[in-house]
Motif scaffolding. Structure first.
Motif, PDB file in Angstrom:
ATOM      1  N   LYS A  90       0.754  -1.213   0.011  1.00 22.27           N
ATOM      2  CA  LYS A  90       0.057   0.063   0.018  1.00 22.27           C
ATOM      3  C   LYS A  90       0.899   1.146  -0.098  1.00 22.27           C
ATOM      4  N   LEU A  91       0.196   2.204  -0.749  1.00 16.29           N
ATOM      5  CA  LEU A  91       1.115   3.760  -0.617  1.00 16.29           C
ATOM      6  C   LEU A  91       0.141   4.487   0.302  1.00 16.29           C
ATOM      7  N   GLU A 143     -10.779   4.562   4.832  1.00 16.87           N
ATOM      8  CA  GLU A 143     -10.628   5.484   3.502  1.00 16.87           C
ATOM      9  C   GLU A 143     -10.827   4.790   2.260  1.00 16.87           C
ATOM     10  N   GLU A 152     -10.354   3.863  -1.392  1.00 19.38           N
ATOM     11  CA  GLU A 152      -8.998   3.718  -2.326  1.00 19.38           C
ATOM     12  C   GLU A 152      -9.497   3.010  -3.656  1.00 19.38           C
ATOM     13  N   GLU A 160      -9.382   0.988   2.865  1.00 16.46           N
ATOM     14  CA  GLU A 160      -8.549   0.724   3.589  1.00 16.46           C
ATOM     15  C   GLU A 160      -8.816   0.969   4.999  1.00 16.46           C
ATOM     16  N   ILE A 172      -7.048   2.016   8.211  1.00 21.80           N
ATOM     17  CA  ILE A 172      -5.779   2.344   9.020  1.00 21.80           C
ATOM     18  C   ILE A 172      -6.033   2.413  10.438  1.00 21.80           C
ATOM     19  N   ALA A 226      -5.678   7.185  -0.728  1.00 18.79           N
ATOM     20  CA  ALA A 226      -6.920   7.379  -0.327  1.00 18.79           C
ATOM     21  C   ALA A 226      -7.273   8.568  -1.375  1.00 18.79           C
TER      22      ALA A 226
HETATM   23 MG    MG Z   1      -4.512   4.318   2.740  1.00 18.37          MG
END
Ligand code: MG
Ligand code: 0L1
Length: 259
Positions: A57-58, A102, A104, A132, A134, A224
């Motif tokens: 993931k970024l 979020e 994505e 995602e 987090i 996101a």
């Molecule tokens: Mg993210």
């Protein structure tokens, strides 16, 4: 035990006991390189318990988040099999510290990406809307750049919507995040590096830099499209990406937590 292993063990313990910990950077200066070493050790602990590599993931892909953190490059984290949920699944609030969701875009690689290779879109086998989750393991969701890299970029869970072939431009698709049918965030895929497809080259660059393999089947969370929202028990979260469809999950609280 080395400092790297000690820091990884603390973050792992925080995640497993859902007890936030102090920022590592408050104790000593950590270089970005050391932070990625902690991240690697942390992921190794998960793999040692039987999880499998699932993807990457970024983070900090939006201008707003990058400015907020004072950074000028993205960060990369790892996704493991224990973080993956199917569309419509339930997520238990008690399994997290203070989770946020979020919306994505996810890509699935159709072939191995060789070390040093900068892949084009032909390497993408499929694309999906995703959410995602987090969950910073640090107290109050506060951290430095090195802290969040060490904490595997707050990666906690991912809910994937239906996969489809990548056959259209993704550069400016509307994105909605809804909680119980009410709008919680609205944005565009353009918030993800200007075009989520840029995540492909950014992820390849970061993965090679930090020794993360990208075999066929790897799932890449591009970033996101809106700000993240805190999860509340008893709610339903839905992310819609125009033209791609939606991903959904509901939030339970089997542990009775009120965080
Ligand atoms: Mg993210
Ligand atoms: O996925 C993300 O963009 C999050 C990166 C880490 C920062 C955060 O936890 O907000």
């Amino acid at each position: 035990m080395t400092v790297i292993d000690d820091f990884a063990a603390r973050l792992d313990e925080a995640a497993r006991t859902r007890t936030p910990c102090a920022q590592l950077s408050a104790e000593r200066d950590i270089s970005l390189e050391d932070a990625y070493a902690v991240q690697r050790a942390l992921v190794e602990l998960r793999l040692g318990r039987g999880e499998r590599d699932f993807g990457v993931k970024l983070g900090f892909t939006s201008r707003a988040k990058a400015v907020q953190m004072g950074v000028d490059d993205v960060i990369v984290g790892r996704l493991t099999s224990g973080m993956v949920f199917a569309d419509g699944d339930e997520l238990d609030l008690a399994a997290f510290v203070h989770p946020r969701a979020e919306p994505e875009v996810a890509f699935r690689l159709g072939r191995d990406i060789a070390e040093g290779e900068i892949p084009g879109t032909e390497a993408v086998e499929a694309v999906a809307p995703a959410i995602e989750v987090i969950d910073s393991r640090y107290r109050d969701f506060r951290f430095s750049l090195a802290d969040v890299v060490a904490d595997n970029t707050s990666a906690a869970a991912v809910v994937l919507g239906p996969w489809r072939r990548l056959d259209a431009d993704l550069g400016n698709r509307g994105v909605l995040l809804e909680v119980d049918g009410r709008l919680a965030g609205a944005g565009s895929t353009a918030a993800i590096l200007g075009d989520p497809l840029r995540a492909l080259t950014a992820a390849a660059r970061m993965a090679h830099q930090h020794g993360i393999p990208l075999p066929a089947g790897t799932v890449l969370l591009a970033g996101a499209a809106t700000a993240a929202v805190a999860l509340q028990a008893g709610t339903q979260v839905c992310a819609t990406v125009s033209g791609l469809g939606r991903a959904r999950f509901s939030v339970t609280d089997q542990g009775g937590s009120d965080d």
